[in-house]
Design an enzyme around this catalytic site. Sequence first.
Site, PDB file in Angstrom:
ATOM      1  N   GLY A  90      30.873  -5.953  -1.762  1.00 56.38           N
ATOM      2  CA  GLY A  90      30.494  -7.035  -2.654  1.00 56.38           C
ATOM      3  C   GLY A  90      30.555  -8.332  -1.885  1.00 56.38           C
ATOM      4  CB  SER A 122      30.059  -3.824   2.300  1.00 55.51           C
ATOM      5  OG  SER A 122      29.335  -5.019   2.401  1.00 55.51           O
ATOM      6  CB  ALA A 123      33.381  -7.107   0.904  1.00 55.55           C
ATOM      7  CG  HIS A 159      25.276  -4.485   4.802  1.00 54.05           C
ATOM      8  ND1 HIS A 159      25.297  -3.274   4.150  1.00 54.05           N
ATOM      9  CD2 HIS A 159      26.256  -5.236   4.219  1.00 54.05           C
ATOM     10  CE1 HIS A 159      26.233  -3.307   3.210  1.00 54.05           C
ATOM     11  NE2 HIS A 159      26.826  -4.467   3.244  1.00 54.05           N
ATOM     12  CD  GLU A 194      23.365  -0.867   5.400  1.00 52.47           C
ATOM     13  OE1 GLU A 194      24.434  -1.008   6.029  1.00 52.47           O
ATOM     14  OE2 GLU A 194      23.208  -1.184   4.224  1.00 52.47           O
TER      15      GLU A 194
END
Length: 235
Positions: A90, A122-123, A159, A194
């Site tokens: 997020g 991700s985060a 990403h 990814e």
Amino acid sequence: MTNCVIASTSTIYNSTYLEYLFDELKELYKNTDEVLFIPYARPSGITHDEYESIAKTAFTKIDKKIVGLHHFKKPIDAINNAKGIFTGGGNTFVLVSRLYELNLITHLKQTILSGTPYLGTSAGSNILGPSMQTTNDMPIVYPPSFTTLNILPFNINPHYLDSDPNSKHKGETRETRIKEFHKFNSTPVVGLREGSWIRLQNNNCILKGKDLTARVFEKNKTPYEVKEGTSLTNL
């Protein structure tokens, strides 16, 4: 002592949430049936309950129970007693702000270093590095510090996207942004594409992801590619 899966993303093309990591997660969480979920990054601004529901759906497919950290009146105790942890993706600014607000940074770091299995996407992967300064996210809130867990010796850029020579967009590329970071900072950066992840076990830090490479940036050096199976321990 560490036991982590540090992934670029939760979902790859033509796949459900976390599906591409299921085999890895079965191994990661083999000694626990319950995983503490940190939902604070809130992708697209969804609620903590909505995010927990997404994670629960995925984890039932590997026969694991998810419990959101937001349900606990004493989140520090929940972190300290967790048998497994997952921090979803997020907005990294929102995630880090909340971790500082609840005084969880030090406790989360200590729990991970004690060997508690940890998944970040991700985060949730960004926070494993020395700082969150190579996130792609907009600074929609202002955390007390950009310093994060400093478990990895390098920062993550999840990403990671290569420039497209056929694109009409001629603005800044991801590589340009990381070079800007290195004008003021010396921390190496690993651009995770990814479908890629890093498996961190004790002192071994290995790039994984079927037939995928990562791009490594070191200050005052030409960026270079590393193959799946490469050790990143000495960065």
